[in-house]
Design a protein around this motif. Structure first.
Motif, PDB file in Angstrom:
ATOM      1  N   TRP A 179       0.815  -1.213   0.000  1.00  0.00           N
ATOM      2  CA  TRP A 179       0.000   0.000   0.000  1.00  0.00           C
ATOM      3  C   TRP A 179       0.848   1.261   0.000  1.00  0.00           C
ATOM      4  CZ3 TRP A 179      -0.520   3.455   4.285  1.00  0.00           C
ATOM      5  CH2 TRP A 179       0.179   3.052   5.434  1.00  0.00           C
ATOM      6  N   THR A 180       2.193   1.089   0.096  1.00  0.00           N
ATOM      7  CA  THR A 180       3.085   2.246  -0.013  1.00  0.00           C
ATOM      8  C   THR A 180       3.369   2.620  -1.459  1.00  0.00           C
ATOM      9  OG1 THR A 180       4.969   0.713   0.149  1.00  0.00           O
ATOM     10  CG2 THR A 180       4.210   1.753   2.191  1.00  0.00           C
ATOM     11  N   VAL A 181       2.957   1.771  -2.424  1.00  0.00           N
ATOM     12  CA  VAL A 181       3.173   2.073  -3.839  1.00  0.00           C
ATOM     13  C   VAL A 181       2.238   3.206  -4.252  1.00  0.00           C
ATOM     14  CG1 VAL A 181       3.008   1.160  -6.189  1.00  0.00           C
ATOM     15  CG2 VAL A 181       3.928  -0.263  -4.349  1.00  0.00           C
ATOM     16  N   PRO A 182       2.761   4.216  -4.920  1.00  0.00           N
ATOM     17  CA  PRO A 182       1.891   5.340  -5.336  1.00  0.00           C
ATOM     18  C   PRO A 182       0.755   4.867  -6.236  1.00  0.00           C
ATOM     19  CG  PRO A 182       4.213   5.921  -5.559  1.00  0.00           C
ATOM     20  CD  PRO A 182       4.183   4.459  -5.249  1.00  0.00           C
ATOM     21  N   GLY A 183      -0.443   5.398  -5.971  1.00  0.00           N
ATOM     22  CA  GLY A 183      -1.604   5.052  -6.769  1.00  0.00           C
ATOM     23  C   GLY A 183      -2.316   3.793  -6.337  1.00  0.00           C
ATOM     24  N   SER A 184      -1.814   3.113  -5.313  1.00  0.00           N
ATOM     25  CA  SER A 184      -2.450   1.876  -4.869  1.00  0.00           C
ATOM     26  C   SER A 184      -3.418   2.085  -3.714  1.00  0.00           C
ATOM     27  CB  SER A 184      -1.386   0.864  -4.439  1.00  0.00           C
ATOM     28  OG  SER A 184      -0.668   1.339  -3.307  1.00  0.00           O
ATOM     29  N   VAL A 185      -3.586   3.352  -3.252  1.00  0.00           N
ATOM     30  CA  VAL A 185      -4.469   3.656  -2.123  1.00  0.00           C
ATOM     31  C   VAL A 185      -5.488   4.707  -2.557  1.00  0.00           C
ATOM     32  CG1 VAL A 185      -4.617   4.550   0.222  1.00  0.00           C
ATOM     33  CG2 VAL A 185      -2.699   3.073  -0.434  1.00  0.00           C
ATOM     34  N   ILE A 186      -6.734   4.478  -2.226  1.00  0.00           N
ATOM     35  CA  ILE A 186      -7.815   5.427  -2.503  1.00  0.00           C
ATOM     36  C   ILE A 186      -8.300   5.970  -1.167  1.00  0.00           C
ATOM     37  CG2 ILE A 186     -10.085   5.748  -3.536  1.00  0.00           C
ATOM     38  CD1 ILE A 186      -9.492   3.343  -5.318  1.00  0.00           C
ATOM     39  N   GLU A 187      -8.095   7.251  -0.935  1.00  0.00           N
ATOM     40  CA  GLU A 187      -8.463   7.884   0.323  1.00  0.00           C
ATOM     41  C   GLU A 187      -9.923   8.338   0.290  1.00  0.00           C
ATOM     42  OE1 GLU A 187      -6.560   7.972   2.859  1.00  0.00           O
ATOM     43  OE2 GLU A 187      -4.515   7.643   2.092  1.00  0.00           O
ATOM     44  N   ASN A 188     -10.428   8.594   1.493  1.00  0.00           N
ATOM     45  CA  ASN A 188     -11.753   9.203   1.677  1.00  0.00           C
ATOM     46  C   ASN A 188     -12.854   8.405   0.981  1.00  0.00           C
ATOM     47  OD1 ASN A 188     -10.503  11.343   3.087  1.00  0.00           O
ATOM     48  ND2 ASN A 188     -10.122  12.425   1.147  1.00  0.00           N
ATOM     49  N   ILE A 189     -13.001   7.167   1.404  1.00  0.00           N
ATOM     50  CA  ILE A 189     -14.094   6.349   0.866  1.00  0.00           C
ATOM     51  C   ILE A 189     -15.039   5.998   2.002  1.00  0.00           C
ATOM     52  CG2 ILE A 189     -12.603   5.353  -0.919  1.00  0.00           C
ATOM     53  CD1 ILE A 189     -12.616   2.775   0.813  1.00  0.00           C
ATOM     54  N   ASP A 190     -16.249   5.660   1.634  1.00  0.00           N
ATOM     55  CA  ASP A 190     -17.246   5.235   2.605  1.00  0.00           C
ATOM     56  C   ASP A 190     -17.089   3.721   2.818  1.00  0.00           C
ATOM     57  OD1 ASP A 190     -19.321   4.826   4.281  1.00  0.00           O
ATOM     58  OD2 ASP A 190     -20.907   5.309   2.815  1.00  0.00           O
ATOM     59  N   PRO A 191     -16.621   3.290   3.976  1.00  0.00           N
ATOM     60  CA  PRO A 191     -16.400   1.845   4.161  1.00  0.00           C
ATOM     61  C   PRO A 191     -17.689   1.036   4.130  1.00  0.00           C
ATOM     62  CG  PRO A 191     -16.096   3.026   6.226  1.00  0.00           C
ATOM     63  CD  PRO A 191     -16.239   4.063   5.167  1.00  0.00           C
ATOM     64  N   GLU A 192     -18.824   1.687   4.378  1.00  0.00           N
ATOM     65  CA  GLU A 192     -20.087   0.973   4.356  1.00  0.00           C
ATOM     66  C   GLU A 192     -20.592   0.744   2.932  1.00  0.00           C
ATOM     67  OE1 GLU A 192     -21.328  -0.370   6.950  1.00  0.00           O
ATOM     68  OE2 GLU A 192     -19.920   0.544   8.359  1.00  0.00           O
ATOM     69  N   ASN A 193     -20.319   1.701   2.033  1.00  0.00           N
ATOM     70  CA  ASN A 193     -20.774   1.602   0.641  1.00  0.00           C
ATOM     71  C   ASN A 193     -19.613   1.911  -0.302  1.00  0.00           C
ATOM     72  OD1 ASN A 193     -23.611   1.082   1.229  1.00  0.00           O
ATOM     73  ND2 ASN A 193     -23.687   3.232   1.907  1.00  0.00           N
ATOM     74  N   PRO A 194     -18.611   1.017  -0.393  1.00  0.00           N
ATOM     75  CA  PRO A 194     -17.479   1.293  -1.284  1.00  0.00           C
ATOM     76  C   PRO A 194     -17.853   1.009  -2.736  1.00  0.00           C
ATOM     77  CG  PRO A 194     -17.201  -0.837  -0.253  1.00  0.00           C
ATOM     78  CD  PRO A 194     -18.451  -0.239   0.345  1.00  0.00           C
ATOM     79  N   PRO A 195     -17.152   1.588  -3.690  1.00  0.00           N
ATOM     80  CA  PRO A 195     -17.389   1.268  -5.108  1.00  0.00           C
ATOM     81  C   PRO A 195     -17.117  -0.206  -5.405  1.00  0.00           C
ATOM     82  CG  PRO A 195     -16.104   3.277  -4.870  1.00  0.00           C
ATOM     83  CD  PRO A 195     -16.180   2.664  -3.508  1.00  0.00           C
ATOM     84  N   LYS A 196     -17.663  -0.693  -6.501  1.00  0.00           N
ATOM     85  CA  LYS A 196     -17.532  -2.113  -6.821  1.00  0.00           C
ATOM     86  C   LYS A 196     -16.093  -2.524  -7.107  1.00  0.00           C
ATOM     87  CE  LYS A 196     -22.212  -2.680  -8.663  1.00  0.00           C
ATOM     88  NZ  LYS A 196     -23.033  -3.087  -9.843  1.00  0.00           N
ATOM     89  N   ASP A 197     -15.298  -1.614  -7.666  1.00  0.00           N
ATOM     90  CA  ASP A 197     -13.922  -1.950  -8.026  1.00  0.00           C
ATOM     91  C   ASP A 197     -12.924  -1.590  -6.934  1.00  0.00           C
ATOM     92  OD1 ASP A 197     -14.377   0.722  -8.285  1.00  0.00           O
ATOM     93  OD2 ASP A 197     -13.119   0.993 -10.059  1.00  0.00           O
TER      94      ASP A 197
END
Length: 381
Positions: A338-356
């Motif tokens: 998860w330290t690789v750039p672009g591999s982390v998406i910040e500020n997401i809703d853990p209850e309703n995350p996107p499908k991908d």
């Protein structure tokens, strides 16, 4: 009589239930309880079960036959030693004829063992580095019919498994022939190895043996030595049978062919024939590949990038199997850190995350706290 009447007058019932007060002339009162419950004999637990006859059935120095019981027990108070076996009910029985020996094993000083010595003068346990005493006692069968019957004898499980074993043997033999044929054709066409057909088949079969030994964990050099030894030993056995007239000459000739081939052709980590590389050439090739792999480090790779990296790592003759595994862990990890750039998406809703997106909890060493992050599904699946 007047005295007895005066004493009996002092004894009277207390509660009508068998308890009385006894008063003496000294004005001491003592309570006496008498039995009031009618007692009858019990009919339960009168008949005990028969004993199990546990314990030793043959003692120190006794002669026993195969199958004879030596010890009946509950649990392994006595452990099975040499030439004996133990049943599911912890019964120890002999599997060889001999003399019973109870002894302690220096490797397990708190356990007592029982075994069978094949000779009366032998003691147990057998010293650690001494050869095991074995009972042969076989009689040569001169009748060829009886000899063949003894040779063909098998258990029910062996008999039932014959069809499956035969199929497996035919599959492995077909695979061996196909690989050997491919190696022979490749030696002739790609590397221009000029040998007669018999020697070419021998060399191709040796490469097949090397590939199988490498799959079983040996290094390439160890596999070469082992395959050469196996072939020379087969020649020695043929010489003992009279099929080879001069063993030393055949051995020298085959080793010369093997050394000549090994200086031209080798097997890579994938079991493919490739050009032989000496230590200097191999090091130079590794440096060139490392330079090409550097741009792919610490970033998310596409399918084309992964294919390119795989081809570079599997360059024929460049790396051993263990070296390739280390490179795959570095450049083609199953889960991208998860330290690789672009591999982390910040500020997401853990209850309703996107499908991908896959939700993960990670520990942040800087803030020393756990946080929820999202990661693309294609790099963590």
């Amino acid at each position: 009589m007047s005295f007895l009447k005066s004493i009996s007058g002092l004894i009277r019932p207390l509660n009508g239930q068998g308890s009385i007060l006894h008063t003496s002339s000294l004005n001491n009162i003592t309570q006496i309880r008498t039995a009031t419950k009618k007692v009858s004999g019990s009919k339960t637990n009168k008949n005990d079960s028969a004993g199990r006859r546990l314990g030793p059935k043959a003692y120190e120095g006794h002669y026993v036959q195969p199958g004879q019981i030596i010890m009946r027990q509950r649990g392994t108070k006595i452990h099975p030693g040499e030439n004996v076996k133990i049943g599911v009910d912890h019964t120890i029985y002999a599997v060889e004829p001999g003399y019973v020996r109870f002894y302690y094993n220096p490797f397990h000083p708190l356990r007592k063992y029982v075994g069978v010595a094949l000779k009366q003068e032998l003691k147990l346990p057998t010293p650690h580095f001494s050869p095991r005493v074995r009972r042969f006692g076989y009689v040569e069968l001169t009748d060829p019919v009886k000899a063949q019957q003894e040779e063909d004898r098998m258990s029910r499980k062996e008999y039932e498994a014959q069809s499956e074993l035969t199929n497996e043997f035919l599959k492995s033999e077909e695979y061996r022939q196909n690989v050997t044929k491919e190696f022979a054709q490749s030696l002739k066409d790609e590397f221009s190895i000029d040998l007669d057909e018999n020697k070419l088949q021998v060399v191709a079969h040796r490469f097949y043996e090397i590939s199988q030994l490498v799959k079983n964990g040996l290094s390439l050099e160890e596999a070469k030595v082992q395959a050469s030894y196996n072939h020379i030993y087969n020649i020695e056995l043929a010489a003992r049978r009279g099929e080879v007239s001069n063993f030393e000459e055949a051995k020298k000739e085959n080793l010369s062919v093997f050394n000549d081939i090994d200086n031209k052709v080798q097997l890579d980590a994938q079991g493919r024939l490739c050009k032989y590389l000496n230590a200097q050439e191999r090091e130079s090739l590794q440096q060139e590949i490392s330079t090409k792999l550097a741009p792919f480090a610490n970033r998310i790779l596409s399918k084309e990038d992964k294919k390119t990296v795989t081809n570079l790592i599997e360059t024929p003759g460049a790396y051993t199997t263990s070296e390739q595994s280390l490179l795959r862990e570095q450049y083609l990890p199953e889960i991208v850190p998860w330290t690789v750039p672009g591999s982390v998406i910040e500020n997401i809703d853990p209850e309703n995350p996107p499908k991908d997106v896959v939700v993960q909890r990670v520990f942040d060493g800087k803030t020393r706290s756990t946080k929820v992050i999202g990661r693309p599904r294609d790099i963590v699946a």
